[in-house]
Design an enzyme around this catalytic site. Structure first.
Site, PDB file in Angstrom:
ATOM      1  N   ARG A 141       0.648  -1.241   0.118  1.00 30.80           N
ATOM      2  CA  ARG A 141      -0.081  -0.243  -0.295  1.00 30.80           C
ATOM      3  C   ARG A 141       0.821   1.237  -0.197  1.00 30.80           C
ATOM      4  NH1 ARG A 141      -2.124  -3.415   3.983  1.00 30.80           N
ATOM      5  NH2 ARG A 141      -4.083  -4.131   3.222  1.00 30.80           N
ATOM      6  N   LYS A 170      -2.213  -1.775   7.334  1.00 31.31           N
ATOM      7  CA  LYS A 170      -3.467  -1.835   7.553  1.00 31.31           C
ATOM      8  C   LYS A 170      -4.373  -1.994   8.769  1.00 31.31           C
ATOM      9  CE  LYS A 170      -7.472  -0.278   4.844  1.00 31.31           C
ATOM     10  NZ  LYS A 170      -7.919  -0.312   3.523  1.00 31.31           N
ATOM     11  N   TYR A 182      -9.142  -8.826  -5.637  1.00 28.84           N
ATOM     12  CA  TYR A 182      -8.003  -9.089  -5.910  1.00 28.84           C
ATOM     13  C   TYR A 182      -7.387 -10.296  -7.421  1.00 28.84           C
ATOM     14  CZ  TYR A 182      -6.946  -4.312  -3.606  1.00 28.84           C
ATOM     15  OH  TYR A 182      -7.306  -3.625  -3.286  1.00 28.84           O
ATOM     16  N   HIS A 220      -3.620  -9.845   3.097  1.00 24.57           N
ATOM     17  CA  HIS A 220      -5.205  -9.997   3.600  1.00 24.57           C
ATOM     18  C   HIS A 220      -5.237 -11.502   4.922  1.00 24.57           C
ATOM     19  CE1 HIS A 220      -6.037  -7.977  -0.273  1.00 24.57           C
ATOM     20  NE2 HIS A 220      -6.895  -7.200   0.135  1.00 24.57           N
TER      21      HIS A 220
END
Length: 323
Positions: free
Chosen positions: A195, A220, A308, A298
């Site tokens: 990211r 994140k 994705y 993820h």
């Protein structure tokens, strides 16, 4: 019963009800008796009194006590304050029903997209769950009975070869310039699926050029992650001038530089985050979905598969013959 006893020149009132103890000293016995009676009433009728408070008070308490424990504190506090200005915040807890939440949902959908409404519904649900399970202020979570608006189809945007050429031309080769480094960061994202914030926070001490691994101490989702680097990704890092962090800009500056670069290259609707999709699309042809999740960070495979993982059936069929 309350206990009223002498304490120096005054009177001490002590209350013990339902496992809760309170004590205070007053100048007169009458004041002590009145205070004790009031405290007993508050303890014995705590649920009734709590149910009489407005929903907005619940939002304020959550922002004050729970949000600071989260990485997304700022996002939550901003939205909780905005929710506190809505008519929903005026509803008493004893009167709060799913219908009130549904009415708020419909009003909110007039201003923002369904995905934003769903995020805010999730936040409201978290508030109600804490109020129900930890604070004892709600008997049930009304959000559970509210229909959520359908999310739009996942974004399906990848950079084309022509767009990459135009961006490269406008960016130029001089990596001492911020615009050139913004495009360099985008190319790096297309190799690593990192990211923007992760790329901007990358320092040399967290990169092992020998094993080709970048360590991200905080991501994140609140967990650390080790990202394997392709040889192309390592080459991109080696081309950068000596800076720390390696790309020499914050996520905010990267976003501004990327937008400026994109506009100059006449590239429309290409977000920096699309580099993550480009990387995962390319990597999905090389590794299985579990390995892909380890690379991307993820923790919910459904998001990875639905958003994705873009390998088509024809490509999978070809790989089956090659296996």
């Amino acid at each position: 019963m309350a206990s009223i006893t002498r304490h120096g020149k005054g009177w001490r009132a002590q209350v013990a009800r339902r496992g809760e103890r309170r004590s205070k000293v007053f100048a007169s016995k009458r004041e002590a008796q009145d205070w004790a009676a009031r405290q007993e009433h508050l303890i014995m009728n705590a649920n009734v009194i709590a149910a009489d408070q407005a929903f907005g008070k619940l939002l304020e308490r959550y922002a004050r006590e729970v949000s600071p424990t989260k990485r997304g504190e700022r996002w939550e506090v901003v939205r909780l304050k905005r929710l506190g200005r809505d008519d929903l915040a005026k509803i008493r807890l004893r009167d709060l029903t799913p219908q009130h939440i549904a009415d708020w949902r419909d009003r909110r959908l007039l201003d923002v997209a369904p995905v934003s409404v769903n995020r805010e519904l999730s936040l409201l649900s978290a508030v109600c769950e804490v109020a129900r399970r930890e604070w004892g202020l709600l008997q049930s979570n009304p959000i559970r009975d509210v229909r959520r608006p359908p999310d739009p189809q996942p974004r399906n945007r990848l950079p084309t070869d022509d767009e990459m050429k135009r961006l490269a031309f406008v960016a130029g080769p001089d990596l001492t310039r911020a615009g050139a480094r913004a495009f360099h960061a985008f190319r790096f994202g297309c190799e690593t699926a990192m990211r923007a914030g992760e790329i901007c926070g990358l320092t040399r001490e967290r990169i092992d050029f020998t094993t080709r691994v970048a360590h991200l101490p905080m991501t994140k989702n609140g967990h650390s992650r080790n990202v394997p680097l392709t040889r192309a990704a390592v080459d991109l890092l080696r081309q950068l001038p000596r800076m720390d962090p390696v790309f020499g800009m914050t996520a905010g500056r990267l976003d501004a530089n990327w937008r400026k670069l994109r506009a100059a290259a006449a590239v429309e609707d290409l977000h920096f985050h699309d580099s993550r999709a480009a990387a995962l699309t390319k990597l999905s042809r090389k590794v299985d979905v579990m390995t892909l999740a380890k690379i991307s960070g993820h923790r919910d495979l459904s998001i990875l598969l639905n958003v994705y993982y873009r390998e088509d059936a024809a490509s999978i069929a070809q790989r089956l013959d090659e296996a």
